[in-house]
Design a protein around this motif. Sequence first.
Motif, PDB file in Angstrom:
ATOM      1  N   SER A   2       0.823  -1.207   0.000  1.00  0.00           N
ATOM      2  CA  SER A   2       0.000   0.000   0.000  1.00  0.00           C
ATOM      3  C   SER A   2       0.856   1.254   0.000  1.00  0.00           C
ATOM      4  CB  SER A   2      -0.889  -0.028   1.243  1.00  0.00           C
ATOM      5  OG  SER A   2      -1.487   1.218   1.441  1.00  0.00           O
ATOM      6  N   GLY A   3       0.346   2.303  -0.649  1.00  0.00           N
ATOM      7  CA  GLY A   3       1.017   3.590  -0.640  1.00  0.00           C
ATOM      8  C   GLY A   3       0.893   4.312   0.686  1.00  0.00           C
ATOM      9  N   LEU A   4       0.193   3.695   1.645  1.00  0.00           N
ATOM     10  CA  LEU A   4       0.045   4.298   2.962  1.00  0.00           C
ATOM     11  C   LEU A   4       1.203   3.975   3.897  1.00  0.00           C
ATOM     12  CD1 LEU A   4      -3.672   3.962   4.124  1.00  0.00           C
ATOM     13  CD2 LEU A   4      -2.432   5.980   3.480  1.00  0.00           C
ATOM     14  N   HIS A   5       2.050   3.037   3.513  1.00  0.00           N
ATOM     15  CA  HIS A   5       3.109   2.621   4.431  1.00  0.00           C
ATOM     16  C   HIS A   5       4.089   3.753   4.759  1.00  0.00           C
ATOM     17  CE1 HIS A   5       1.620  -1.423   3.479  1.00  0.00           C
ATOM     18  NE2 HIS A   5       2.041  -1.696   4.690  1.00  0.00           N
ATOM     19  N   GLU A   6       4.504   4.515   3.757  1.00  0.00           N
ATOM     20  CA  GLU A   6       5.441   5.614   4.031  1.00  0.00           C
ATOM     21  C   GLU A   6       4.803   6.720   4.868  1.00  0.00           C
ATOM     22  OE1 GLU A   6       7.694   7.066   0.712  1.00  0.00           O
ATOM     23  OE2 GLU A   6       8.083   5.029   0.001  1.00  0.00           O
ATOM     24  N   PRO A   7       3.588   7.177   4.532  1.00  0.00           N
ATOM     25  CA  PRO A   7       2.958   8.181   5.408  1.00  0.00           C
ATOM     26  C   PRO A   7       2.706   7.644   6.818  1.00  0.00           C
ATOM     27  CG  PRO A   7       1.825   8.086   3.298  1.00  0.00           C
ATOM     28  CD  PRO A   7       2.814   6.975   3.314  1.00  0.00           C
ATOM     29  N   LEU A   8       2.344   6.378   6.922  1.00  0.00           N
ATOM     30  CA  LEU A   8       2.134   5.777   8.240  1.00  0.00           C
ATOM     31  C   LEU A   8       3.430   5.809   9.040  1.00  0.00           C
ATOM     32  CD1 LEU A   8       0.659   4.192  10.420  1.00  0.00           C
ATOM     33  CD2 LEU A   8       1.078   2.108   9.082  1.00  0.00           C
ATOM     34  N   GLN A   9       4.535   5.429   8.424  1.00  0.00           N
ATOM     35  CA  GLN A   9       5.816   5.437   9.131  1.00  0.00           C
ATOM     36  C   GLN A   9       6.197   6.847   9.553  1.00  0.00           C
ATOM     37  OE1 GLN A   9       7.576   2.555  10.072  1.00  0.00           O
ATOM     38  NE2 GLN A   9       8.434   4.144  11.397  1.00  0.00           N
ATOM     39  N   ALA A  10       5.913   7.826   8.698  1.00  0.00           N
ATOM     40  CA  ALA A  10       6.203   9.219   9.053  1.00  0.00           C
ATOM     41  C   ALA A  10       5.425   9.626  10.303  1.00  0.00           C
ATOM     42  CB  ALA A  10       5.857  10.141   7.885  1.00  0.00           C
ATOM     43  N   LEU A  11       4.149   9.262  10.359  1.00  0.00           N
ATOM     44  CA  LEU A  11       3.333   9.598  11.531  1.00  0.00           C
ATOM     45  C   LEU A  11       3.834   8.891  12.779  1.00  0.00           C
ATOM     46  CD1 LEU A  11      -0.240   9.489   9.935  1.00  0.00           C
ATOM     47  CD2 LEU A  11       1.109  11.516  10.538  1.00  0.00           C
ATOM     48  N   ILE A  12       4.205   7.631  12.636  1.00  0.00           N
ATOM     49  CA  ILE A  12       4.745   6.871  13.778  1.00  0.00           C
ATOM     50  C   ILE A  12       6.024   7.530  14.285  1.00  0.00           C
ATOM     51  CG2 ILE A  12       5.828   4.684  14.428  1.00  0.00           C
ATOM     52  CD1 ILE A  12       3.764   3.313  12.550  1.00  0.00           C
ATOM     53  N   ASP A  13       6.826   8.052  13.368  1.00  0.00           N
ATOM     54  CA  ASP A  13       8.070   8.725  13.739  1.00  0.00           C
ATOM     55  C   ASP A  13       7.832  10.129  14.296  1.00  0.00           C
ATOM     56  OD1 ASP A  13       9.440   6.492  12.859  1.00  0.00           O
ATOM     57  OD2 ASP A  13       9.978   7.358  10.918  1.00  0.00           O
ATOM     58  N   GLY A  14       6.564  10.567  14.285  1.00  0.00           N
ATOM     59  CA  GLY A  14       6.229  11.874  14.834  1.00  0.00           C
ATOM     60  C   GLY A  14       6.369  13.016  13.842  1.00  0.00           C
ATOM     61  N   ARG A  15       6.576  12.682  12.560  1.00  0.00           N
ATOM     62  CA  ARG A  15       6.733  13.704  11.533  1.00  0.00           C
ATOM     63  C   ARG A  15       5.373  14.059  10.951  1.00  0.00           C
ATOM     64  NH1 ARG A  15       7.095  14.293   6.173  1.00  0.00           N
ATOM     65  NH2 ARG A  15       7.070  12.105   5.566  1.00  0.00           N
ATOM     66  N   SER A  16       5.157  15.324  10.709  1.00  0.00           N
ATOM     67  CA  SER A  16       3.921  15.773  10.073  1.00  0.00           C
ATOM     68  C   SER A  16       3.987  15.520   8.577  1.00  0.00           C
ATOM     69  CB  SER A  16       3.699  17.262  10.324  1.00  0.00           C
ATOM     70  OG  SER A  16       3.510  17.501  11.695  1.00  0.00           O
ATOM     71  N   LEU A  17       2.834  15.240   7.968  1.00  0.00           N
ATOM     72  CA  LEU A  17       2.750  15.045   6.531  1.00  0.00           C
ATOM     73  C   LEU A  17       2.571  16.398   5.851  1.00  0.00           C
ATOM     74  CD1 LEU A  17       0.262  12.033   6.409  1.00  0.00           C
ATOM     75  CD2 LEU A  17       2.761  11.958   6.426  1.00  0.00           C
ATOM     76  N   THR A  18       3.083  16.504   4.647  1.00  0.00           N
ATOM     77  CA  THR A  18       2.788  17.692   3.849  1.00  0.00           C
ATOM     78  C   THR A  18       1.344  17.590   3.382  1.00  0.00           C
ATOM     79  OG1 THR A  18       3.422  16.682   1.746  1.00  0.00           O
ATOM     80  CG2 THR A  18       5.181  17.777   3.028  1.00  0.00           C
ATOM     81  N   ASP A  19       0.813  18.682   2.875  1.00  0.00           N
ATOM     82  CA  ASP A  19      -0.553  18.629   2.371  1.00  0.00           C
ATOM     83  C   ASP A  19      -0.666  17.646   1.210  1.00  0.00           C
ATOM     84  OD1 ASP A  19       0.984  20.411   0.844  1.00  0.00           O
ATOM     85  OD2 ASP A  19      -0.765  21.585   0.255  1.00  0.00           O
ATOM     86  N   ALA A  20       0.355  17.575   0.367  1.00  0.00           N
ATOM     87  CA  ALA A  20       0.337  16.645  -0.767  1.00  0.00           C
ATOM     88  C   ALA A  20       0.379  15.192  -0.291  1.00  0.00           C
ATOM     89  CB  ALA A  20       1.502  16.937  -1.703  1.00  0.00           C
ATOM     90  N   GLU A  21       1.208  14.906   0.712  1.00  0.00           N
ATOM     91  CA  GLU A  21       1.272  13.540   1.256  1.00  0.00           C
ATOM     92  C   GLU A  21      -0.065  13.134   1.874  1.00  0.00           C
ATOM     93  OE1 GLU A  21       5.897  13.004   2.691  1.00  0.00           O
ATOM     94  OE2 GLU A  21       4.566  14.279   3.910  1.00  0.00           O
ATOM     95  N   ALA A  22      -0.659  14.046   2.616  1.00  0.00           N
ATOM     96  CA  ALA A  22      -1.947  13.758   3.241  1.00  0.00           C
ATOM     97  C   ALA A  22      -3.024  13.551   2.180  1.00  0.00           C
ATOM     98  CB  ALA A  22      -2.338  14.883   4.193  1.00  0.00           C
TER      99      ALA A  22
END
Length: 80
Positions: A2-22
Amino acid sequence: MSGLHEPLQALIDGRSLTDAEAELAIGEIMDGGAPDAVVGAFLIALKIKGAEADELAGAVRAMLARARPLNLRDGEVLDT
């Protein structure tokens, strides 16, 4: 995968997503392209981290892009 794995990992790491990533992440969820478990993990990680303005803006764009207009001219409207 899934293309959600990278955004999920970013959130787990405490990093905010850009508007494009979200926007891409929420779009994939709305299109049904991610497994339920990954969607649940993504949403929980976002809740724990706390959604920020850019993330919300991207989510709104994803939802608006997929919204379908209502045809209210047929006269068959139920109001409760």
